[in-house]
Design an enzyme around this catalytic site. Structure first.
Site, short mmCIF file in Angstrom:
data_model
loop_
_atom_site.label_atom_id
_atom_site.label_comp_id
_atom_site.label_asym_id
_atom_site.label_seq_id
_atom_site.Cartn_x
_atom_site.Cartn_y
_atom_site.Cartn_z
N ASP A 108 -8.05 -4.44 -0.42
CA ASP A 108 -8.61 -4.85 -1.71
C ASP A 108 -8.45 -6.33 -1.97
O ASP A 108 -9.23 -6.92 -2.71
CB ASP A 108 -7.94 -4.06 -2.84
CG ASP A 108 -8.38 -2.63 -2.78
OD1 ASP A 108 -9.59 -2.40 -2.84
OD2 ASP A 108 -7.53 -1.74 -2.65
N HIS A 157 0.86 -1.20 0.00
CA HIS A 157 0.00 0.00 0.00
C HIS A 157 0.88 1.24 0.00
O HIS A 157 1.92 1.26 0.67
CB HIS A 157 -0.92 0.01 1.23
CG HIS A 157 -2.07 0.95 1.11
ND1 HIS A 157 -1.96 2.29 1.35
CD2 HIS A 157 -3.36 0.73 0.73
CE1 HIS A 157 -3.14 2.86 1.13
NE2 HIS A 157 -4.00 1.94 0.77
N1 ACO Z 1 4.23 -7.41 -5.59
C1 ACO Z 1 5.58 -7.59 -5.70
N2 ACO Z 1 6.48 -6.64 -5.32
C2 ACO Z 1 6.00 -5.49 -4.84
C3 ACO Z 1 4.63 -5.25 -4.70
C4 ACO Z 1 3.72 -6.26 -5.09
N3 ACO Z 1 2.40 -6.10 -4.96
N4 ACO Z 1 4.43 -4.01 -4.19
C5 ACO Z 1 5.65 -3.49 -4.01
N5 ACO Z 1 6.61 -4.39 -4.38
C6 ACO Z 1 8.07 -4.22 -4.24
C7 ACO Z 1 8.64 -3.26 -5.25
O1 ACO Z 1 9.04 -3.92 -6.41
C8 ACO Z 1 9.78 -2.67 -4.47
O2 ACO Z 1 10.80 -3.62 -4.43
P1 ACO Z 1 12.37 -3.13 -4.35
O3 ACO Z 1 12.47 -2.39 -3.04
O4 ACO Z 1 13.16 -4.39 -4.40
O5 ACO Z 1 12.58 -2.24 -5.56
C9 ACO Z 1 9.24 -2.56 -3.05
O6 ACO Z 1 8.28 -3.62 -2.95
C10 ACO Z 1 8.60 -1.22 -2.73
O7 ACO Z 1 7.60 -0.96 -3.71
P2 ACO Z 1 7.10 0.48 -4.15
O8 ACO Z 1 6.61 0.37 -5.55
O9 ACO Z 1 8.12 1.49 -3.82
O10 ACO Z 1 5.91 0.67 -3.18
P3 ACO Z 1 4.82 1.76 -3.37
O11 ACO Z 1 4.47 2.26 -2.03
O12 ACO Z 1 5.23 2.77 -4.35
O13 ACO Z 1 3.63 0.94 -4.01
C11 ACO Z 1 1.58 -0.10 -4.34
C12 ACO Z 1 2.47 0.66 -3.36
C13 ACO Z 1 1.38 0.71 -5.62
C14 ACO Z 1 0.23 -0.31 -3.67
C15 ACO Z 1 2.25 -1.45 -4.67
O14 ACO Z 1 2.51 -2.17 -3.48
C16 ACO Z 1 1.45 -2.32 -5.64
O15 ACO Z 1 1.55 -2.14 -6.84
N6 ACO Z 1 0.60 -3.25 -5.08
C17 ACO Z 1 -0.23 -4.07 -5.93
C18 ACO Z 1 -1.46 -3.31 -6.39
C19 ACO Z 1 -2.49 -3.08 -5.30
O16 ACO Z 1 -2.85 -3.98 -4.57
N7 ACO Z 1 -2.96 -1.84 -5.22
C20 ACO Z 1 -4.00 -1.46 -4.25
C21 ACO Z 1 -3.47 -0.68 -3.13
S1 ACO Z 1 -4.78 -0.33 -2.02
C22 ACO Z 1 -5.52 1.03 -2.62
O17 ACO Z 1 -4.95 1.79 -3.35
C23 ACO Z 1 -6.97 1.29 -2.19
#
Ligand code: ACO
Length: 431
Positions: free
Chosen positions: A366, A308
């Site tokens: 979600d 998130h």
């Molecule tokens: N699956 C695999 N790896 C992930 C995921 C995931 N769902 N989410 C983050 N990571 C990894 C990234 O690749 C990154 O790895 P690294 O440090 O080795 O480069 C690390 O975790 C940090 O990720 P960020 O992208 O910096 O995290 P951010 O806070 O920007 O992203 C987000 C948050 C967009 C929600 C992300 O976790 C994601 O895409 N999740 C899946 C989609 C989802 O469920 N969205 C709904 C969120 S709830 C809402 O908005 C109501």
């Protein structure tokens, strides 16, 4: 005690501005940089408003680091466990939990507004048979303003309240009609002897040929989904409502704008993406391969429903909804179905895998709300519609709060212009 301040100096001119620091009840303090333009001739630059507090609000507080979500000061887990969606609506709208008398009055008021004008009902026939239900929601909610001239004066608090109640009361009817139109089912009228959630369910799933049987666990699960999505402070759709409302537009138009914003996949579409991912995985035997791809940056795949942007330790909503989700799957004997088997296995692996633990990638709200809605038989394209039903109260509460401010100013962000410098028009023949 003297006011705490931040001093900003323009190194080019040596000019200085002293900005007051404002503190709220919870959360980081904010710098009031009102005078920046008048004193230093500069704007702030904050694309996507990630460090901008756009308003003062008393409704909802989110602390992502510590996994806290409060509605009017009440922790979300207490509300999800002990309250009802309609009581949460009252709380968000008016700031306090209602007495029995206030709740009865509020419920009766909502019931008074559940029906749609028959003229509005006919709008549905104009939509394409395969229209996305969110497009119908945007259109029909926008059209509400053509029906309610009796309460259109946004300067009148009584009118504002009536518009808010109408929106909360009619959204389930509008949502269910969109669903029935898509399915080719007859519209089912609201029943005021039922609770808000039961009514939404019977309008979607009842058919005139036989009585509709309610399942208590299913009702509780949907009720919790609605409570958890009721408000989330200044997110994109809520900010749209405030921006549109600042021009003194009518709340029905503002909420239509909020619904349009929510429709975007980056906002309301995550639970739908979870189910699509589960369908794509297809069979539990494919999970290890997918887990490897989720971890591989080059694959560009993410485990949907995990992680998130704001909640970095855990999503407080997920903790509550997880229990309800597991209970529902057990009761409806759905655990053995491949889709849910995959979901539960993904949850197990992700919670024990170093990659996800290290990065604090917990299942978010979600992940579970998608599974719940699917278990209830709600089609994928209706997921965001259910989110919109839930969020309507948040939108109208934020709109009412803004309209109650003594001085309402039209919002007008500024920009850093990087286009062409001023130049003279060149006649076409000379280009
Ligand atoms: N699956 C695999 N790896 C992930 C995921 C995931 N769902 N989410 C983050 N990571 C990894 C990234 O690749 C990154 O790895 P690294 O440090 O080795 O480069 C690390 O975790 C940090 O990720 P960020 O992208 O910096 O995290 P951010 O806070 O920007 O992203 C987000 C948050 C967009 C929600 C992300 O976790 C994601 O895409 N999740 C899946 C989609 C989802 O469920 N969205 C709904 C969120 S709830 C809402 O908005 C109501």
């Amino acid at each position: 005690m003297s006011q705490e301040t931040v001093t900003m100096t323009d190194n080019r001119t040596g000019k200085t501005i002293v900005c007051p620091i404002l503190t709220g009840t919870h959360g980081p303090p904010v710098v009031d940089c009102h005078g920046l333009y008048s004193e230093l001739g500069m704007f702030t630059f904050d694309p996507a408003y990630v460090t901008t507090a756009s308003c003062e609000s008393t409704i909802t507080f989110v602390d992502g680091e510590n996994g806290i979500l409060l509605y009017r000061g009440y922790p979300i887990d207490q509300l999800a466990e002990k309250s009802s969606y309609l009581e949460v609506c009252y709380l968000l709208l008016y700031g306090e939990l209602p007495t029995t008398e206030q709740m009865d009055h509020f419920t009766a008021n909502i019931h008074q507004h559940t029906l749609l004008n028959e003229g509005l009902q006919r709008f549905y026939n104009g939509f394409r048979h395969s229209a996305h239900p969110m497009s119908m929601l945007v259109g029909v909610v926008g059209a509400l303003s053509s029906y309610y001239y009796d309460a259109m004066d946004i300067q009148n608090p009584e009118h504002r309240n009536r518009s808010a109640l109408r929106l909360i009361a009619k959204l389930p009817t509008i949502a269910a009609n969109s669903y029935n139109y898509l399915m080719g089912h007859p519209y089912v009228y609201p029943r005021n002897d039922l609770g808000y959630v039961e009514n939404l369910m019977q309008m979607m799933f009842a058919v005139p040929t036989q009585p509709y049987e309610f399942n208590e666990t299913a009702i509780k699960a949907l009720e919790v989904v609605l409570i958890l999505h009721a408000d989330h402070e200044q997110n994109a759709s809520t900010s749209t409502i405030r921006l549109a409302g600042s021009s003194q537009a009518h709340p029905f138009s503002c909420v239509a704008g909020g619904i349009a914003t929510l429709w975007g996949p980056a906002h309301g579409g995550a639970n739908e993406a979870v189910i699509r991912m589960l369908q794509q995985i297809e069979h539990p035997k494919n999970i290890p391969d997918y887990i490897a791809r989720f971890k591989d940056k080059k694959s560009n795949l993410r485990l949907m429903g995990f992680g998130h942007r704001v909640y970095k330790n855990y999503d407080p909503r997920a903790k509550i909804i997880r229990e309800i989700c597991h209970q529902l799957l057990k009761e409806l004997d759905a655990q053995q179905q491949p889709l849910f088997e995959i979901a539960m296995e993904l949850e197990r692996i992700a919670l024990s895998d170093e990659y996800f633990i290290e990065r604090k990638l917990y299942p978010n709200v979600d992940f579970y709300s998608g599974i719940i809605l699917r278990t209830l038989g709600i089609p994928l394209n209706m997921f965001t519609v259910i989110f919109a039903v839930a969020r309507t109260v948040g939108w109208v509460s934020q709109w009412m709060e803004m309209m109650n401010e003594p001085q309402l100013r039209i919002a007008r962000p500024r920009q850093l212009y990087t286009g062409a410098a001023e130049r003279d028009y060149v006649p076409m023949a000379e280009r």
